[in-house]
Structure formats: C-alpha cells, structure tokens
Design an enzyme around this catalytic site. Structure first.
Site, PDB file in Angstrom:
ATOM      1  N   TRP A 101       0.903  -1.271  -0.028  1.00 56.06           N
ATOM      2  CA  TRP A 101      -0.148  -0.118   0.163  1.00 56.06           C
ATOM      3  C   TRP A 101       0.874   1.138   0.113  1.00 56.06           C
ATOM      4  CZ3 TRP A 101      -4.069  -1.653  -1.728  1.00 56.06           C
ATOM      5  CH2 TRP A 101      -4.544  -2.980  -1.654  1.00 56.06           C
ATOM      6  N   ASP A 168      -1.727   6.809   6.005  1.00 54.56           N
ATOM      7  CA  ASP A 168      -2.536   5.792   5.889  1.00 54.56           C
ATOM      8  C   ASP A 168      -3.002   4.771   6.882  1.00 54.56           C
ATOM      9  OD1 ASP A 168      -4.260   3.791   4.822  1.00 54.56           O
ATOM     10  OD2 ASP A 168      -2.779   3.269   3.279  1.00 54.56           O
ATOM     11  N   LYS A 192     -12.409  -1.731   7.390  1.00 51.38           N
ATOM     12  CA  LYS A 192     -11.808  -2.454   8.384  1.00 51.38           C
ATOM     13  C   LYS A 192     -12.184  -2.370   9.734  1.00 51.38           C
ATOM     14  CE  LYS A 192      -7.948  -3.344   5.470  1.00 51.38           C
ATOM     15  NZ  LYS A 192      -7.980  -3.261   3.906  1.00 51.38           N
TER      16      LYS A 192
HETATM   17  C1  LIG Z   1      -3.236  -0.012   4.520  1.00 52.60           C
HETATM   18  C2  LIG Z   1      -4.146   0.016   3.247  1.00 52.60           C
HETATM   19  N1  LIG Z   1      -4.103   1.159   2.514  1.00 52.60           N
HETATM   20  C3  LIG Z   1      -4.903   1.240   1.284  1.00 52.60           C
HETATM   21  C4  LIG Z   1      -5.674   0.090   1.107  1.00 52.60           C
HETATM   22  C5  LIG Z   1      -6.722   0.200  -0.208  1.00 52.60           C
HETATM   23  O1  LIG Z   1      -7.936   0.455   0.133  1.00 52.60           O
HETATM   24  P1  LIG Z   1      -9.008   0.633  -1.033  1.00 52.60           P
HETATM   25  O2  LIG Z   1      -9.393  -0.841  -1.374  1.00 52.60           O
HETATM   26  O3  LIG Z   1     -10.062   1.134  -0.093  1.00 52.60           O
HETATM   27  O4  LIG Z   1      -8.399   1.544  -2.097  1.00 52.60           O
HETATM   28  C6  LIG Z   1      -5.685  -1.139   1.807  1.00 52.60           C
HETATM   29  C7  LIG Z   1      -6.721  -1.801   1.281  1.00 52.60           C
HETATM   30  O5  LIG Z   1      -6.832  -3.075   2.233  1.00 52.60           O
HETATM   31  C8  LIG Z   1      -5.025  -1.118   2.926  1.00 52.60           C
HETATM   32  O6  LIG Z   1      -5.037  -2.312   3.825  1.00 52.60           O
HETATM   33 MG   LIG Z   2       1.091  -3.533   2.985  1.00 51.71          MG
END
Ligand SMILES: Cc1ncc(COP(=O)(O)O)c(C=O)c1O
Ligand SMILES: [Mg+2]
Ligand SMILES: Cc1ncc(COP(=O)(O)O)c(C=O)c1O
Ligand SMILES: [Mg+2]
Ligand SMILES: [Mg+2]
Ligand SMILES: [Mg+2]
Lengths: 356, 356
Positions: A101, A168, A192
């Site tokens: 991510w 994030d 989550k």
């Molecule tokens: C830490 C983290 N950031 C970003 C995301 C991406 O999120 P989204 O699918 O809502 O764009 C996730 C998805 O699991 C995540 O766990």
């Molecule tokens: Mg990760």
C-alpha cells in the site's frame, strides 16, 4: 446460523448489533416508513447521520478543538493516494515504503511531483518497519502507512517530523491510542475498523490545506468537500450510516482505550500460540508485529491440508494469507471477539495434537 | 407502516423486493452465515455479484458483443465529470449545456483542456433543450446530459456525431429504449434507476480509450479499472449488490421495453394533470419534458400551504422542487408505481376542489 469466526482482512467483521440496525434501516429508517437508501441525502435525517459520523470520528480520535475536520469521501484509500498529493505536494514529498500500500501511495504521488523514498523494507519482503531514516526538511510532507495489512507489520513509534505528517491508517484506525494530534492528515478506508467498503474517512488539520499552487479539480479538492460539509456530491449514504453506527458502538464501549485492551488481548493470544507452537512461525519481525493482522506460516507445508480442514471446520473464515506472504493471516479488527481468537488458538493446538 | 409515495429526486424509490433482499443480505448473505458487508470482495460470492451486475447492465442496454464493458466505480457522476476528460480529452472537447450538471461537467473538463460549449439553454433557466447546434469536427468528443434532473428536461433526439458521443445518463438510464450503441461512453450515478448512492455505472466502448497522451493516475484511468474487472481496489460492495438486484428486477419485469411503457403511463398521468388543472403550470418546454422528473409550479403561490398539506397528508415524499426552479418536482423513476402517480394526480385534483 452457524457461529462464524471472521478473520477476513477487509471487508471484515462488524459488530452484530451494527449489522442488525443496518439491516433494519434498509427497510425502515428512523421510523420514516422509508428505506435509508431511498431518502434524499439532503433530508434532515441523513444530514444528522453525516454530522454524527463526522463528529464521532473527531471525538474518538481526541481531536476536538484542535483545528481538525473529518470527511467521508468515496474512492477508497486508493483515491486518497492521489488526493493527498494533489492537495499537498508542491515540489517534493517524502514516503516511507513499508509494503504494497505504501508503494502504491508513492506511485500515485509521482504524478504530481518528486517523491523521495526515505526508507524501504522491500529487501526483506516488507517483514519489518525501517527505522533511523532521515526525512528531508524541504519535503512538503512525510507519508507513512501505520499498519501494513498484507505483511502484518505496524509502526509503533512515529517519527518526529518538521514537515506535515500524513498517514494511511486504513487498517488500524480506532484500534489503539496514539497522539493523533501529531498527524496533519489521516485517511482510512472504512472497510476494516469502521464499516462497509464504499467510504473513506479523511481527518485533516485545516491549516495544511491551500498551500499548493496548482488548480485542483473539484472532486479531488479537500477544501471543496470541507466547504460543503462532506456533501459536495451525493455521499455513499449506506456506508456512512453503518460507519456512524460502528463509531457509536465504539464510543459506548469506552472508546479507543477500551478497544485497545481487547485488541491487545486477542493479539497476545494469537502471537503467543504462534511462538509456542512448534508447527508455526511468525512472518513479521517481533518488535513490529501488527496487533491487527498476524501473519504466520506453517513450518512444514505438509500440514496445510490438515490445518485448513481444522480451521474451516471450526467456523473460521478468511484465514488464508495474502499471496505476497503465503501461509495465514489472522486479521483481528475491533469487532472480532476474544472468543474468536481463542477458537483460532485451539485449532492451532489441535493440529499439534494431531500431527505433532 | 404507512404506505409512502416516494417522489424523491435521488437517492430515490427502489423496488420493495430489492430492499427486502438487501436487508436480509446485511445479516446473512447467500446462506454463508456472514453479512454481505463483512466478506472479502475477493471471495467467490462477491466476484459473482460484480460479474452479474456488469453483465446485466450490458445486456439490458442491448450492448452485448458490441465492444462495450461496464464498470462499477466510486465517486458518483461528479468524479466522472473529471475522469471522462482525463481519459478522452487531448486538446478540445465539445459540451452541450443543459443545466446544473452539464455546467459542472464542463467546468471539470476545463482542468484538462479546451472546452467548446456548443449551445446552452441558460438564457431561459434551462427550461428547454437547445437544438440545431454544430459539433466541431475536431473535438475529441461531444458530451451531453440525457436528462436534466433539476430542470425536468430530457433529450429526445441525440445528434449524429462524427466524434465520440459521451453521455451523463445519471437520471434516466434504463428508463427508455434508445440505440445505446450510438454512445461511446455512458455514465450514471446509481442512485436513481439502479440502486443506492455510492457507485457509478460506466459503460464504455473500449476502442475509444488509450488515445490521450497524458499519464493518467491509476484511480482515474478507465483502462486500469477494466484490466482489473472493476476490482482495482475495494469496490463499494453493498451499492454494487443492490444495483445488481435492481437490474435483475428490471430484467425479470421485461427489461427497458417493459419499464418504458410504465414510465410513459406515469408521465402522461402527471403531465396531463399539470396541463388540465388551472392551478398548476409546467416548467419545462413541452417537447423536452422529462419522463423522469416533472417540474411544475403553482400558478398562484397563495395555494402553497394548502397543497403542501394535501400531498404530505397523502403519504407523498420528496415533492419539493429544487431551489433553481422552485415549485414542485415529481421524480418518477423506474421503481415508482403507477399507483403513486395516481395519488399525486388525486391530490392535485383535491386542491382544485378545495380552492378552485
Ligand atoms: C493499509 C491499506 N491502505 C490502502 C488500502 C486500499 O484501500 P481501498 O481498497 O479502499 O482503496 C488498503 C486495502 O486493504 C490497506 O489495507
Ligand atoms: Mg501492506
Ligand atoms: C444528471 C446528473 N448528473 C450528475 C449528478 C451528480 O451525481 P453525484 O452526486 O453522484 O456525483 C446528478 C445528481 O443528481 C445528476 O442528476
Ligand atoms: Mg512457533
Ligand atoms: Mg440539471
Ligand atoms: Mg395547468
């Protein structure tokens, strides 16, 4: 109904009482004889939902009266990767790369300017959190990922930064006590610890906005959304409502302090068993272990079928690891019960009895 | 529960059987003993939902085998205003300005290039659809809004275009038979004829993509979403599921041909009464009247309190006009019953008896 133990990494387990209220609201909301999803988002009843959700988020994070506002947007955390850069990146931004991510956040920021990767744990398949890195003083902001959902690592100490701190927190917001006023912008997909997929919480200190020189398209501009109280366009009504219910559930439970104790108890149970049980080994570096996502592997892959049959038979759901790590991932978000963690531990012990 | 007649402009009325199934799925989805909103979007059960929703959209529009694909995205139609330009605008685009939403679409396109407004009905508060305009042959595409939700006008004849035809069908998609293969890109927020707020349908002819020279950020790139079968990131699970249920409901009913008859019947009932009843006058030019949103005003505002009391007493909801038009707006989307339209007509007649 068979009792399920839902270890899914997200979308994931939500409180039963929240699901019950959400289900009812889809038929008859607030006694209006109308469904939540068929009334105007400009109605008094929905504006109240949005305002409650926004203020509960600020209150639970201890950010009241500190210059922060909350938004419920669409597009997931993935759209925030871009929006953060659109709104804050003038010349150069600093990113800590702790996993999939973080890497994606960094990639999108590059569309808007220069990005300095201050450190990365890619060398060890992201099984640890880099430490002792330096953040360039001329960066417009520093971006990190508090909890790495896929690899099961979590930042325990956030750096002191001279530049704005952006985080994030998709997979550990509202799970542990932090001084949230250290952060200038926090974002988190709801799916989550907060609600269903389909809305993203953004908590922003207003003073960091309005400093870039570019023109920002309306839907990507935090100021546009703030000016319209998170109703610039039609909000994702259902996802915001369920998030509000979950935040209210957390507040009634005693807030982040109370849930943190429960989360620590669940994490201890599972990590202790991973360490004690000779059939399993943990994936993440011990000091960086996530209290939300415990990643672990079988020492001997030959036991895979036996273990899979055991946990599936126990009503456990969503335990398969992400392909980047393999093995297993026990996601223990706020709404997962201690009982569910105990059931997982018991199945690990049963495997030991069976094959050990 | 009191029977409500929901004329809300969006979010709006949905089929009762869809609401019932959606409510149940929030508790127990597909007999999994898990909620729809707490399972992984990568699970077999949800992938099936997404694939059904996508293929039902293509099938209902009669676009099978014609090079089109459907996406369910986040961000509402408002984000599409930007995405359309990001993906298709190389130098210059042509826009027809028929109201608030067209104007906003046009404004966002200007972030990416030159925009030619080929015609506008702003001179008459958007109460008609301009005709006889010329679309520049060197435009990258022509953009129009099929139905103007706020002003109650609707394009009956779409222009023949040498350039790609892009249409915001947010408020009349799936409501009437059109040759949808004339369009190269269609988008629509779900919250009128398709489902709850929180997802946007995009139907795109793949061959029009990939022609601009700019680098497109991932979340704004239709090709990225297409490559991942509309699951580049976590989709808005609930909104997609309810959209799928509504599309299935429409198919079972007989598709667009069948609903068009019902929609015409409702529109005739209401417009005939607007015209017949001396207390009311229509807002939109007759030939451009929308079959979805009938806008009308009282001839004498002195009757406002009496009329408001009458329709509210009859269980009617959401009849107030938008502030740009004032008066009343009867939104008669697919799921509104003929009975509801009749109830509205009766209250208009009752007002006449009372004060006429
Ligand atoms: C830490 C983290 N950031 C970003 C995301 C991406 O999120 P989204 O699918 O809502 O764009 C996730 C998805 O699991 C995540 O766990
Ligand atoms: Mg990760
Ligand atoms: C024709 C039309 N286009 C665009 C929009 C904006 O949609 P959203 O609020 O989903 O961004 C609307 C909203 O009512 C609309 O009616
Ligand atoms: Mg061990
Ligand atoms: Mg309009
Ligand atoms: Mg009349």
């Amino acid at each position: 109904m068979m009792k399920k133990h839902n270890f899914s990494a997200g979308p994931c387990v939500l409180p039963q009482e929240v699901l019950k209220k959400a289900s009812e609201a889809v038929i008859n909301f607030n006694g209006l004889d109308l469904s939540l999803i068929e009334i105007s988002h400009r109605s008094k009843d929905f504006i109240e939902v949005m305002e409650n959700a926004r203020s509960l988020a600020i209150e639970l994070l201890g950010l009241e009266g500190k210059g922060y506002k909350a938004l419920f947007l669409q597009g997931g955390a993935s759209l925030e990767f871009l929006m953060v850069a659109y709104n804050l990146l003038e010349k150069k931004a600093a990113y800590l790369n702790t996993g999939t991510w973080s890497s994606k956040a960094l990639k999108e920021a590059k569309f808007l300017g220069e990005v300095a990767e201050v450190a990365s744990s890619k060398d060890a398949n992201f099984n640890y959190i880099p430490k002792g890195y330096t953040i360039p003083e001329d960066a417009d902001y520093f971006h990190c990922t508090s909890n790495n959902t896929i690899f099961g690592t979590q930042i325990k100490d956030f750096p002191q930064t001279a530049v704005p701190l952006v985080c994030d927190m998709s997979s550990d917001i509202f799970s542990r006590q932090l001084d949230f006023s250290k952060f200038d912008l926090i974002y988190a997909g709801a799916q989550k610890n907060m609600g269903p997929a389909g809305t993203t919480l953004v908590v922003v200190k207003e003073e960091v906005l309005g400093k870039v020189s570019r023109a920002i398209p309306s839907m990507l501009d935090y100021k546009v959304h703030l000016d319209k109280d998170s109703m610039f366009n039609t909000p994702p009504v259902f996802a915001v409502y369920v998030s509000m219910l979950t935040l209210q559930w957390l507040k009634d439970l005693g807030g982040i302090a109370a849930i943190e104790k429960i989360n620590n108890e669940k994490a201890s149970l599972v990590y202790n068993e991973i360490d004690r049980n000779p059939l399993f080994k943990g994936f993440a570096a011990r000091e960086d272990r996530s209290s939300m996502n415990a990643t672990f592997n079988l020492v001997d892959e030959a036991h895979k079928d036996a273990f899979d049959a055991l946990w599936k038979g126990a009503g456990i759901n969503g335990l398969n690891g992400h392909r980047s790590v393999g093995g297993y991932r026990a996601s223990m978000y706020n709404a997962l019960s201690v009982e569910s963690a105990k059931v997982l531990v018991e199945t690990m012990q049963e495997l030991e009895k069976k094959v050990g």
